[in-house]
Design a protein around this motif. Structure first.
Motif, PDB file in Angstrom:
ATOM      1  N   PHE A   1       0.822  -1.203   0.000  1.00 43.60           N
ATOM      2  CA  PHE A   1       0.000   0.000   0.000  1.00 43.60           C
ATOM      3  C   PHE A   1       0.861   1.261   0.000  1.00 43.60           C
ATOM      4  O   PHE A   1       0.557   2.254  -0.682  1.00 43.60           O
ATOM      5  N   SER A   2       1.963   1.182   0.742  1.00 43.94           N
ATOM      6  CA  SER A   2       2.879   2.328   0.774  1.00 43.94           C
ATOM      7  C   SER A   2       3.515   2.552  -0.597  1.00 43.94           C
ATOM      8  O   SER A   2       3.709   3.708  -1.030  1.00 43.94           O
ATOM      9  N   TYR A   3       3.849   1.458  -1.311  1.00 40.03           N
ATOM     10  CA  TYR A   3       4.415   1.584  -2.663  1.00 40.03           C
ATOM     11  C   TYR A   3       3.411   2.249  -3.604  1.00 40.03           C
ATOM     12  O   TYR A   3       3.756   3.138  -4.393  1.00 40.03           O
ATOM     13  N   PHE A   4       2.128   1.806  -3.484  1.00 37.71           N
ATOM     14  CA  PHE A   4       1.088   2.413  -4.318  1.00 37.71           C
ATOM     15  C   PHE A   4       0.905   3.888  -3.985  1.00 37.71           C
ATOM     16  O   PHE A   4       0.825   4.742  -4.871  1.00 37.71           O
ATOM     17  N   ILE A   5       0.838   4.177  -2.690  1.00 38.15           N
ATOM     18  CA  ILE A   5       0.665   5.569  -2.263  1.00 38.15           C
ATOM     19  C   ILE A   5       1.857   6.416  -2.712  1.00 38.15           C
ATOM     20  O   ILE A   5       1.706   7.567  -3.141  1.00 38.15           O
ATOM     21  N   GLY A   6       3.063   5.828  -2.640  1.00 35.99           N
ATOM     22  CA  GLY A   6       4.256   6.564  -3.081  1.00 35.99           C
ATOM     23  C   GLY A   6       4.188   6.911  -4.557  1.00 35.99           C
ATOM     24  O   GLY A   6       4.480   8.051  -4.956  1.00 35.99           O
ATOM     25  N   HIS A   7       3.831   5.901  -5.370  1.00 34.07           N
ATOM     26  CA  HIS A   7       3.729   6.169  -6.794  1.00 34.07           C
ATOM     27  C   HIS A   7       2.572   7.135  -7.098  1.00 34.07           C
ATOM     28  O   HIS A   7       2.695   8.004  -7.983  1.00 34.07           O
TER      29      HIS A   7
ATOM     30  N   ASN B   1       3.852  10.448  -6.272  1.00 32.57           N
ATOM     31  CA  ASN B   1       4.872  10.933  -7.221  1.00 32.57           C
ATOM     32  C   ASN B   1       4.271  11.271  -8.590  1.00 32.57           C
ATOM     33  O   ASN B   1       4.672  12.258  -9.225  1.00 32.57           O
ATOM     34  N   ILE B   2       3.338  10.430  -9.047  1.00 33.16           N
ATOM     35  CA  ILE B   2       2.834  10.597 -10.417  1.00 33.16           C
ATOM     36  C   ILE B   2       1.624  11.527 -10.458  1.00 33.16           C
ATOM     37  O   ILE B   2       1.575  12.463 -11.260  1.00 33.16           O
ATOM     38  N   VAL B   3       0.636  11.267  -9.608  1.00 32.09           N
ATOM     39  CA  VAL B   3      -0.616  12.020  -9.692  1.00 32.09           C
ATOM     40  C   VAL B   3      -0.519  13.358  -8.945  1.00 32.09           C
ATOM     41  O   VAL B   3      -0.643  14.438  -9.529  1.00 32.09           O
ATOM     42  N   ILE B   4      -0.266  13.253  -7.662  1.00 32.31           N
ATOM     43  CA  ILE B   4      -0.238  14.472  -6.851  1.00 32.31           C
ATOM     44  C   ILE B   4       0.908  15.386  -7.287  1.00 32.31           C
ATOM     45  O   ILE B   4       0.704  16.564  -7.648  1.00 32.31           O
TER      46      ILE B   4
END
Length: 499
Positions: A442-448, A451-454
Motif C-alpha cells: 500500500f505504501s508503494y502504491f501511495i508513493g507512486h 509521485n505521479i498524480v499528486i
C-alpha cells in the motif's frame, strides 16, 4: 538425593516430605468418609509401590529415599483409615530412625570418598552398595547405629518403629473388618514385609561379608562429629522414649497427649462407609437409638431433634477422650455416638494382638529371606533376577515412572512447545509479516500515486504557470518606452478596426 547427606536426612526424615502428612493430619476433621477412604487407598498403594521399587535399587541413598516414600504411604494410609493418632505417631518415630539411616549412609559415603582419594580413584561409585561389603569391620559404630535404625524401620520389637507401625497395621485391620476394604491392610502388611527385606538386604550387602573392592577395604570409622549424631538418633529409636510398654503405644505420653480432633462432618456422612444403615438411617443415629434402648440415655440425648449432630472422629489411636463420652442437657453433643466409637475402638483393641503377631511374623520372614539370599546364599539373587527379568526391570526401573513421565509430561511439553512454536512462526509471525507486506504494498502504491498524480498535478500547474510567465515576461519588460510603444500600437489598432 543429589544434595549433601545431612540435607537429605533433614528433608527426607522430618521436614519437607512430612509436610503433606502433617497437612492431612491438620485438616483431618474436614474430610468426609469417601475422602478418607480415598486417602487410605492412595497411602496403601504408595506404601506397596515404593517398597517394590526399593528392593532392587543399588544406590545406598536411593534405597532409603524410596523407603521414605513407602513410610509416608503408611502414614497417609493410617490417617485415611481413621487411625489418626498412630499415623501421626509414626511421623514422629520415623523422623528419628530415618535421620539416623541417612546420616549413617553419609558416614559410609564419606569414608568411601576418603578411601577413593587415597587410591586416586575417580571412577568408582561411592554410593553403589555393590562396591562396599565388609564395612562392619572397618566402621563398627556406623554399622551398629545403622542396624538399630534398621530394626526400628523394619518394625522389630523393642523399637519405636514397632510401636507406631503395629498401631497402623492394627488400625487398618480394624478398618477393614468394619468396612470391608481389605486391600488396605493387605498392602500394608505386604509393604511391611518388603521393608524388612530390603533394609536387611541393604545392611547385609553394604556391611556384611567380604570387601568387594579395595576402596571398601581401606575405609575407616569417621570422627566424633559425624558419629555422635548417629548414636544419639539410634538411641532415640528405642521404645522407652515413647511408652513404658514395648508392645502398646497407648500407654505412652505421645498417644495420651494427642487426642483425636473433633470433626465438622455430620456423623451420618462420616461413618456411612464403616457400617451398613438400616431403613435409611445413619449409623450414628442407630447407635444412639441402641444406646437409648439399653437405658444409657435418659431422654435428654436430642437425637430425635437433630440428626446432624457433630461428633468426634473415630478414635483410632486407642485413647478414649472425655469429649467422646460427655453428655449435655441441651442436645448440642451427645454420648450416644460413643457407642459406635467404642465399637471401633474395641475392634482396634481386638485387632491389636493379631496385627502385632502377624506383623512380627511377616517382618521376621522378610528378614529371614533377606539373610537366605544375601548372607547365606541359599538363593542366588542374580539367578532370581534372570528368572524374572521383566519383574526385576520393572522394579529396578521404578515402575517405568521416569519413562512414563518422559513420554507424557516431557514429550507432551516438548510437543506442545513445538505446536506453539509453529503457531507463533506461521500464524502470529505470519499475520505480522502479512500486515507488513500489505503495508509495504500500500505504501508503494501511495508513493507512486503521490509521485505521479499528486506531484504530477502540482508540477503540471507549475509548468503551465511557468510557460505563461515566460510568455508574459517578454512583454512585461518594466521599461516605460516599451509600454508607450505598446500603447501607441494599441491605439493605432483600435483606430484601424473601429474607424
Amino acid at each position: 538425593m543429589e544434595g549433601p547427606t545431612p540435607v537429605s536426612a533433614l528433608i527426607h526424615a522430618a521436614t519437607m516430605v512430612a509436610a503433606g502428612v502433617y497437612l492431612v493430619a491438620r485438616v483431618f476433621p474436614m474430610f468426609s468418609a469417601d475422602a478418607l477412604t480415598t486417602i487410605a487407598y492412595v497411602g496403601a498403594f504408595t506404601a506397596f509401590m515404593s517398597a517394590t521399587i526399593a528392593i532392587t535399587q543399588v544406590d545406598f541413598k536411593r534405597v532409603l529415599a524410596y523407603s521414605t516414600v513407602s513410610q509416608l504411604g503408611f502414614m497417609i494410609m493410617s490417617l485415611g483409615a481413621c487411625s489418626y493418632t498412630t499415623g501421626f505417631f509414626h511421623l514422629v518415630t520415623h523422623a528419628w530412625f530415618k535421620a539416623a539411616l541417612f546420616l549413617a549412609s553419609g558416614s559410609v559415603i564419606h569414608a568411601m570418598h576418603h578411601s577413593m582419594h587415597k587410591f586416586h580413584d575417580h571412577h568408582t561409585d561411592p554410593q553403589d552398595i555393590n562396591n562396599m561389603g565388609g564395612l562392619r569391620r572397618t566402621m563398627p559404630l556406623t554399622y551398629m547405629t545403622f542396624l538399630f535404625a534398621t530394626f526400628a524401620l523394619s518394625g522389630v520389637p523393642l523399637t519405636s518403629g514397632f510401636l507406631s507401625k503395629d498401631g497402623i497395621l492394627a488400625g487398618t485391620l480394624a478398618f477393614a473388618q468394619l468396612s470391608g476394604h481389605w486391600f488396605i491392610p493387605i498392602a500394608g502388611f505386604t509393604a511391611a514385609g518388603m521393608t524388612a527385606f530390603y533394609m536387611f538386604r541393604l545392611t547385609i550387602v553394604a556391611f556384611h561379608g567380604e570387601h568387594k573392592t579395595e576402596i571398601a577395604k581401606n575405609t575407616h570409622e569417621n570422627k566424633f562429629v559425624i558419629v555422635f549424631p548417629l548414636v544419639l538418633l539410634a538411641v532415640l529409636s528405642f521404645w522407652f522414649f515413647y511408652s513404658p510398654n514395648p508392645t502398646d503405644a497407648n500407654k505412652g505420653w505421645f498417644v495420651k497427649n494427642l487426642p483425636v480432633p473433633q470433626t465438622a462432618v455430620p456423623a451420618k456422612y462420616q461413618f456411612n462407609f464403616l457400617t451398613p444403615t438400616e431403613k435409611g438411617e445413619s449409623p450414628y443415629i442407630m447407635a444412639m437409638k441402641h444406646s437409648c434402648k439399653e437405658g444409657e440415655c435418659k431422654g435428654d440425648c436430642g437425637h430425635h431433634k437433630n440428626e446432624n449432630v457433630m461428633t468426634p472422629a473415630s478414635n483410632a489411636g486407642g485413647t478414649h477422650t472425655p469429649e467422646m463420652t460427655q453428655n449435655t442437657k441441651h442436645g448440642t453433643t451427645h454420648s450416644g455416638g460413643h457407642h459406635y466409637l467404642n465399637k471401633f475402638e474395641e475392634q482396634m483393641h481386638h485387632a491389636h494382638n493379631p496385627a502385632m503377631i502377624l506383623s512380627i511374623l511377616i517382618a521376621g520372614f522378610g528378614i529371614l529371606f533377606s539373610f537366605m539370599v544375601y548372607q547365606f546364599k541359599i538363593f542366588n539373587a542374580d539367578n532370581m533376577a534372570k528368572q524374572f527379568p521383566k519383574l526385576h526391570q520393572f522394579s529396578f526401573r521404578k515402575w517405568y515412572f521416569d519413562e512414563i513421565y518422559h513420554a507424557t509430561v516431557v514429550a507432551g511439553t516438548v510437543g506442545f512447545s513445538k505446536v506453539l512454536a509453529w503457531f507463533d512462526l506461521y500464524l502470529i509471525d505470519g499475520m505480522v509479516n502479512l500486515t507488513a507486506f500489505v503495508t509495504r504494498g500500500f505504501s508503494y502504491f501511495i508513493g507512486h500515486f503521490d509521485n505521479i498524480v499528486i506531484d504530477g498535478f502540482v508540477n503540471l500547474s507549475a509548468n503551465v504557470t511557468g510557460f505563461f510567465g515566460a510568455m508574459f515576461r517578454k512583454v512585461q519588460t518594466g521599461r516605460v518606452q516599451t509600454y508607450l510603444v505598446f500603447v501607441v500600437i494599441g491605439v493605432m489598432l483600435l483606430i484601424y478596426f473601429f474607424v
